[in-house]
Scaffold this motif. Structure first.
Motif, short mmCIF file in Angstrom:
data_model
loop_
_atom_site.label_atom_id
_atom_site.label_comp_id
_atom_site.label_asym_id
_atom_site.label_seq_id
_atom_site.Cartn_x
_atom_site.Cartn_y
_atom_site.Cartn_z
N ASP A 94 0.95 -1.35 -0.03
CA ASP A 94 0.12 0.04 0.09
C ASP A 94 0.82 1.24 -0.22
O ASP A 94 1.30 1.90 1.19
N HIS A 95 1.31 1.63 -0.91
CA HIS A 95 2.10 2.94 -1.22
C HIS A 95 1.54 3.93 -0.48
O HIS A 95 2.38 4.77 0.13
N VAL A 96 0.12 4.31 -0.92
CA VAL A 96 -0.43 5.54 -0.28
C VAL A 96 -0.26 5.47 1.32
O VAL A 96 0.12 6.51 1.97
N GLU A 99 3.33 6.11 2.46
CA GLU A 99 3.66 7.70 2.55
C GLU A 99 2.86 8.30 3.70
O GLU A 99 3.57 9.17 4.22
N GLU A 100 1.59 7.85 3.86
CA GLU A 100 0.86 8.54 4.99
C GLU A 100 1.79 8.30 6.35
O GLU A 100 1.88 9.12 7.28
N SER A 120 4.73 10.23 6.71
CA SER A 120 4.60 11.75 6.70
C SER A 120 4.47 12.22 8.24
O SER A 120 4.55 13.16 8.69
#
Length: 248
Positions: free
Chosen positions: A39-41, A44-45, A48
């Motif tokens: 799950d790339h998104v 990234e979340e 962050s």
């Protein structure tokens, strides 16, 4: 307190659950963290929200070519990988007699072969630099077995054995390999157990000597310990973090 300043950690399955907690604890210890997940998104979340220097990367641990690309991307951004945490895994709770070959193959490919593939992708650089920490996330199911998780238990047992074998090979190379085995932990999977049978969930909690289900934040400090200098003379070991449920 273990400090990992200046070191780069790659964590598979880092977008949520135990993996996200591991990423946070590594970042709080000063490591640069590559949060890697299918799950790339989500990766990234998670990245962050971490302190310090972190980034999210897509990874498919079952595909050696894809893994090589991800490892190269991490190296370009953060430098050589000092710490690898093989956390990515899947599970399906069902009786073995009701399971299918498709499920068996998925469990073995993600849980066991994924650990092997990613370990191989980072190993040469660790050997060359004579410095590296590989921490594999097993499960107490791999130590004592678990009803409804026969094949999953087998994959986690394989991770434990692989870690010991690799630790022996790497013992003179400056690379340590250890396994952290969570017991029942408050993750999305365990929530499915509670949804299916609150009675089973409650019985599981009662069986733990500490009388509570573990949290991802209970697991992560063990990983940070194995990643640090204080564990430099520890390799090939399997540590259960289970509130005393498994004493092996």
């Amino acid at each position: 307190m273990t400090r990992l300043d200046g070191r780069t950690a790659l964590v598979t399955g880092g977008a949520g659950g135990i993996g996200a907690a591991i990423c946070r604890h590594l970042a709080e210890a000063g490591a640069r963290v590559a949060v890697c997940d299918l799950d790339h998104v989500g990766a990234e979340e998670t990245a962050s929200a971490l302190p310090g220097t972190s980034a999210g990367f897509a990874i498919d641990v079952t595909d050696s070519s894809a893994v090589a690309r991800t490892v190269d991307a991490v190296r370009r951004q953060f430098g050589e990988i000092d710490i690898l945490v093989n956390n990515a895994g899947i599970d399906t709770i069902e009786k073995f007699a009701d399971s299918t070959e498709e499920t068996w193959r998925a469990l073995v490919t993600v849980n066991y072969l994924g650990t092997v593939i990613v370990s191989r992708a980072v190993l040469d650089s660790m050997i060359e630099r004579r410095r590296g920490r590989i921490i594999n996330i097993g499960s107490d199911a791999g130590r004592v077995g678990s009803s409804g998780e026969a094949v999953y238990s087998g994959t986690k047992g394989a991770i434990i054995a692989f870690s010991k074998g690799l630790a022996r090979e790497m013992a003179t190379k400056g690379v340590t390999v250890n396994t952290v085995c969570p017991g029942p932990t408050d993750t999305a999977l365990l929530k499915k157990v509670a949804a299916a049978s609150q009675g089973l969930y409650d019985a599981l909690a009662r069986a733990i000597p500490m009388k509570r289900i573990g949290t991802p934040d209970d697991i992560a400090p063990a990983v940070v310990f194995f990643a640090g200098d204080g564990a430099s003379y520890i390799t090939g070991q399997t540590l259960s973090v289970s509130g005393g449920l498994t004493m092996v």
